[in-house]
Design an enzyme around this catalytic site. Structure first.
Site, PDB file in Angstrom:
ATOM      1  N   ALA A   1     -27.321 -41.807  26.502  1.00  0.00           N
ATOM      2  CA  ALA A   1     -26.719 -40.640  27.149  1.00  0.00           C
ATOM      3  C   ALA A   1     -26.050 -39.640  26.221  1.00  0.00           C
ATOM      4  O   ALA A   1     -26.028 -38.449  26.507  1.00  0.00           O
ATOM      5  CB  ALA A   1     -25.712 -41.110  28.191  1.00  0.00           C
ATOM      6  N   ALA A   2     -25.469 -40.112  25.108  1.00  0.00           N
ATOM      7  CA  ALA A   2     -24.655 -39.208  24.275  1.00  0.00           C
ATOM      8  C   ALA A   2     -25.533 -38.189  23.537  1.00  0.00           C
ATOM      9  O   ALA A   2     -26.655 -38.529  23.167  1.00  0.00           O
ATOM     10  CB  ALA A   2     -23.864 -40.044  23.268  1.00  0.00           C
ATOM     11  N   PRO A   3     -25.053 -36.964  23.342  1.00  0.00           N
ATOM     12  CA  PRO A   3     -23.734 -36.427  23.697  1.00  0.00           C
ATOM     13  C   PRO A   3     -23.598 -35.952  25.148  1.00  0.00           C
ATOM     14  O   PRO A   3     -22.642 -35.247  25.461  1.00  0.00           O
ATOM     15  CB  PRO A   3     -23.620 -35.241  22.732  1.00  0.00           C
ATOM     16  CG  PRO A   3     -25.029 -34.752  22.569  1.00  0.00           C
ATOM     17  CD  PRO A   3     -25.877 -35.984  22.624  1.00  0.00           C
TER      18      PRO A   3
ATOM     19  N   GLY B   1     -25.902 -34.234  27.278  1.00  0.00           N
ATOM     20  CA  GLY B   1     -26.590 -33.051  27.793  1.00  0.00           C
ATOM     21  C   GLY B   1     -27.194 -33.307  29.169  1.00  0.00           C
ATOM     22  O   GLY B   1     -26.930 -32.559  30.123  1.00  0.00           O
TER      23      GLY B   1
ATOM     24  N   ASP C   1     -24.299 -45.573  25.974  1.00  0.00           N
ATOM     25  CA  ASP C   1     -24.732 -45.263  24.618  1.00  0.00           C
ATOM     26  C   ASP C   1     -24.048 -46.287  23.725  1.00  0.00           C
ATOM     27  O   ASP C   1     -23.011 -46.833  24.078  1.00  0.00           O
ATOM     28  CB  ASP C   1     -24.333 -43.838  24.198  1.00  0.00           C
ATOM     29  CG  ASP C   1     -25.246 -43.292  23.104  1.00  0.00           C
ATOM     30  OD1 ASP C   1     -26.135 -42.474  23.407  1.00  0.00           O
ATOM     31  OD2 ASP C   1     -25.071 -43.690  21.930  1.00  0.00           O
TER      32      ASP C   1
ATOM     33  N   ASP D   1     -25.295 -51.635  24.083  1.00  0.00           N
ATOM     34  CA  ASP D   1     -26.642 -51.558  23.524  1.00  0.00           C
ATOM     35  C   ASP D   1     -27.599 -51.633  24.709  1.00  0.00           C
ATOM     36  O   ASP D   1     -27.757 -52.685  25.337  1.00  0.00           O
ATOM     37  CB  ASP D   1     -26.885 -52.714  22.550  1.00  0.00           C
ATOM     38  CG  ASP D   1     -28.222 -52.564  21.859  1.00  0.00           C
ATOM     39  OD1 ASP D   1     -29.156 -51.993  22.467  1.00  0.00           O
ATOM     40  OD2 ASP D   1     -28.350 -53.012  20.706  1.00  0.00           O
TER      41      ASP D   1
ATOM     42  N   CYS E   1     -37.982 -35.500  22.474  1.00  0.00           N
ATOM     43  CA  CYS E   1     -38.137 -34.191  21.851  1.00  0.00           C
ATOM     44  C   CYS E   1     -39.045 -34.340  20.639  1.00  0.00           C
ATOM     45  O   CYS E   1     -38.803 -33.737  19.604  1.00  0.00           O
ATOM     46  CB  CYS E   1     -36.786 -33.619  21.470  1.00  0.00           C
ATOM     47  SG  CYS E   1     -35.884 -34.727  20.389  1.00  0.00           S
TER      48      CYS E   1
END
Ligand code: SAH
Length: 393
Positions: A208-210, A212, A231, A259, A328
């Site tokens: 999940a982090a950061p 978005g 995270d 984890d 990405c």
């Protein structure tokens, strides 16, 4: 070393072959595209705080050029202008990689981002800011002596007047501090639309982090879904908590350090309606890239890691539930092939339509028509992949 107009991409032969399997004779134009910024810089409006039309008006009243996206109502974009020619005045300040990527879009250079400088640089000197690889990025006025810059303390090192690209400095706006928007790429926004989190559902964001996409989940579900964001990185979770606080979402999400490869073992009661798997990847689609160094080995290592997250998602999601997988990056190995391998093992999983009309189809495998890909050289976005799976049994 692969030279592009400004970027330098140091990819080994095997990785270039993997990219050629994706892009064929478009490979060079893909490499050129990722070394430049997109022509649009996107933000997601925090619709729990402000109406997108109202934010548009506020920003325009400040003289900022900003538009609404043609399709996503929460998305606004700022045109990125350039490239402009910037001269090399001789006196130089070297920005580190991260600072270079902002300076090339018109950001000022702060002392922590200075890697090196000509010893004669002093306040008032006209200087050229260059990247660690020597690309000319911007011209500006030094605000401190070189020695001071090199101490990498706080403060403005170079006030930038001219840069190769030009975009608004979003993080310096009061609307940013007020939590009215989150800078995010268009494909990343589509990911949460594909997830489609509903009020009352239990949603798990595994990487999940950061935050978005976690923030978008909160907004999309009007703050009424039960969202647990996992995270394993303490540092990134701290950053995420700050972001959720800025957006006003801290009350609407559980943030747990874990984890995520072991969620099924560590939280046997966890039976989410929807799971987002947005794992670490080689980020080959992220732009602009001034410099990058990667090998095919990195791709294989990332793919093996990614499969572990997807398998755990398959185990924890309730029957009838949804898994969305996004990256990405652009290799087949980290995208279509991850999905197809996990599908062979988990027979209850099925690939389904994403329901979005932007981007293109996947490029490999039995379900390629059901996946979504965004291509930098075609859609002028980052390179991006989204798949939607349903657990049938
Ligand atoms: N979804 C985020 C971006 C995620 S980047 C957003 O939209 O903003 C991938 C994240 O996976 C990183 O924050 C990294 O810390 C996290 N990660 C990597 N390995 C992990 C693991 N084993 N368990 C949980 N999180 C992990």
């Amino acid at each position: 070393m692969f030279g592009t107009p400004i970027g330098r991409l140091n990819y080994d032969t095997e990785l270039l072959q993997a990219l050629e399997r994706v892009y064929g004779n478009e490979l060079q134009s893909f490499l050129n595209a990722i070394s430049r910024p997109s022509k649009r810089l996107y933000v997601r409006v925090n619709i729990l705080k402000i109406d997108p039309g109202a934010l548009l008006d506020i920003l325009r009243a400040r003289g900022i050029e900003v538009y609404r996206d043609e399709e996503l109502s929460e998305a606004l974009y700022f045109p990125v202008h350039g490239p402009y020619r910037v001269r090399d005045v001789g006196l130089r300040v070297v920005a580190d990689k991260r600072a270079s990527e902002s300076v090339m879009l018109g950001s000022n250079l702060y002392a922590p981002g200075v890697e090196d400088c000509d010893p004669e640089v002093r306040p008032g000197s006209i200087v050229t800011v260059i990247s660690p690889q020597g690309d000319v990025l911007a011209e500006g006025v030094a605000k401190m002596r070189c020695e001071e810059m090199k101490r990498r303390g706080k403060g403005l090192a170079v006030e930038v007047h001219k840069s190769i690209y030009k975009a608004p400095q979003l993080r310096e706006l009061p609307e940013f501090s007020a939590g009215y928007f989150y800078p995010q790429s268009l494909p990343a926004m589509y990911t949460v639309h594909v997830l489609n989190p509903q009020p009352g559902e239990l949603i798990v964001d595994m990487c999940a982090a950061p935050g978005g996409k976690t923030g978008h989940i909160v907004e999309y579900s009007q703050g009424l879904a039960y969202t647990i964001a996992f995270d394993h990185s303490q540092r990134k979770l701290r950053e995420m908590i700050k972001e959720m606080e800025r957006l006003g979402h801290l009350h609407a999400v559980e943030i747990w350090r874990s984890d995520s490869r072991y969620l099924d073992v560590d939280y046997p009661w966890l039976k989410p309606h929807r799971v987002l798997v947005d794992p670490p990847c080689t980020a080959l689609g992220v732009r602009p890239k001034l410099y990058d160094r990667k090998s095919y080995h990195d791709v294989i290592a990332a793919a093996n890691y990614q499969k572990q997250f997807l398998q755990v998602a398959a185990r924890i999601v309730r029957s009838g539930g949804v898994i969305v997988y996004s990256t990405c990056t652009v290799t087949l190995e980290e995208n279509e092939m991850v999905i197809e391998e996990v599908l062979r093992k988990y027979r209850c999983l099925e690939v389904v339509e994403t329901g979005i009309r932007r981007g293109s189809h996947g490029l490999y495998g039995d379900y390629k028509d059901l996946y979504i890909r965004f291509h930098p050289q075609v859609h002028d976005t980052p390179g991006y992949f989204i798949a939607k799976l349903v657990k049938k049994c």
